[in-house]
Design an enzyme around this catalytic site. Structure first.
Site, PDB file in Angstrom:
ATOM      1  N   SER A 100      -5.922   1.456  -4.898  1.00 55.27           N
ATOM      2  CA  SER A 100      -4.739   0.724  -4.446  1.00 55.27           C
ATOM      3  C   SER A 100      -3.676   0.668  -5.558  1.00 55.27           C
ATOM      4  CB  SER A 100      -5.195  -0.664  -3.963  1.00 55.27           C
ATOM      5  OG  SER A 100      -4.171  -1.329  -3.311  1.00 55.27           O
TER       6      SER A 100
ATOM      7  N   HIS B 255      -7.706  -0.440   4.467  1.00 57.04           N
ATOM      8  CA  HIS B 255      -7.385  -0.400   3.040  1.00 57.04           C
ATOM      9  C   HIS B 255      -8.650  -0.548   2.183  1.00 57.04           C
ATOM     10  CE1 HIS B 255      -4.394  -0.324  -0.095  1.00 57.04           C
ATOM     11  NE2 HIS B 255      -4.891  -1.414  -0.652  1.00 57.04           N
TER      12      HIS B 255
ATOM     13  N   ASP C 193      -4.965   2.022   7.577  1.00 53.97           N
ATOM     14  CA  ASP C 193      -4.610   1.184   6.425  1.00 53.97           C
ATOM     15  C   ASP C 193      -3.306   0.440   6.724  1.00 53.97           C
ATOM     16  OD1 ASP C 193      -3.818   0.158   3.955  1.00 53.97           O
ATOM     17  OD2 ASP C 193      -4.659   1.847   2.845  1.00 53.97           O
TER      18      ASP C 193
HETATM   19  C1  MLT Z   1       0.866  -1.693  -4.655  1.00 54.45           C
HETATM   20  O1  MLT Z   1       1.561  -2.685  -4.712  1.00 54.45           O
HETATM   21  O2  MLT Z   1       0.611  -0.967  -5.610  1.00 54.45           O
HETATM   22  C2  MLT Z   1       0.340  -1.350  -3.308  1.00 54.45           C
HETATM   23  O3  MLT Z   1       1.044  -2.021  -2.329  1.00 54.45           O
HETATM   24  C3  MLT Z   1      -1.097  -1.625  -3.176  1.00 54.45           C
HETATM   25  C4  MLT Z   1      -1.424  -3.055  -3.481  1.00 54.45           C
HETATM   26  O4  MLT Z   1      -1.680  -3.361  -4.621  1.00 54.45           O
HETATM   27  O5  MLT Z   1      -1.441  -3.880  -2.565  1.00 54.45           O
END
Ligand code: MLT
Length: 206
Positions: free
Chosen positions: A107, A188, A157
């Protein structure tokens, strides 16, 4: 102060290891979170796992975002460079093989890993990007010949849409990286299939 003093991190050495996995957690995680995942992906690699320095309502991240999916590009650039300097410092201090650093990011960790690949490609041999998306569009296209990327995305996701993940795969491919992109029937969250596929991919990475 040395480059490694700039982050809170864990370093797990392995005797005679050829490779180091740079383990990068998601939003709200820390340096301990993905150590078991790193270990599952490759029992023979050393693990280097920093904690993201940006706090979003107390939740550690690797760069600032304006809201979900909208990133502060200036901060992405600054933080990717800072992390790259940290890794270069850790390589020197611990006598690691600089040509065998592979990022494992989930992520937000996947997003800083791909930002680093796009902005400081000399740091990474490759990256496993779990639920990654386009972190920024670099001013100049880097030369990613000889770099390998495994991107694992979830069809359902709600945070990273599949189209955005596809754009990241294309961007990396156009820059010359060898990209494997899997789209799984998941959201996700990470699944067993992500781990199994990534482990298999890593086992073939020379
Ligand atoms: C981010 O902010 O890098 C992406 O949206 C993934 C997350 O951390 O939720």
């Amino acid at each position: 102060m040395t480059a490694t003093d700039t982050f809170i991190y864990r370093f797990v050495p392995v005797e005679n290891s050829k490779r180091t996995l740079l383990v990068l957690h998601g939003t709200g995680g820390n340096e301990d979170d993905l150590l078991p995942v790193g270990r599952m992906l490759d029992p023979e690699s050393a693990l280097l796992s920093p904690r993201g320095k940006v706090l979003e309502n107390g939740a550690p991240r690797f760069f600032r975002r304006l809201r979900e999916g909208v990133f502060d590009e200036e901060d992405v650039i600054r933080r990717a460079n800072e992390l790259a300097d940290f890794v270069a410092g850790a390589v020197k201090e611990n006598g690691l093989n600089a040509s065998q650093i592979v990022a494992i990011g989930y992520s937000n960790g996947a997003n800083i890993a791909s930002a680093m690949m796009l902005l400081r490609p000399e740091i990474l041999r490759g990256a496993v990007l779990l639920r990654g998306q386009v972190p920024l569009v670099p001013e100049k296209v880097p030369d990613l010949a000889g770099k390998s990327v495994f991107l694992s995305s979830g069809k359902f996701d709600p945070i990273v849409d599949a189209e955005n993940a596809g754009q990241l795969a294309e961007m990396l491919k156009k820059a010359g990286a060898d990209v494997t992109h899997k789209l799984l029937p998941s959201g996700h969250e990470l699944t067993r299939v992500d781990i199994d596929d990534a482990r298999e991919w890593l086992s073939r990475l020379a």
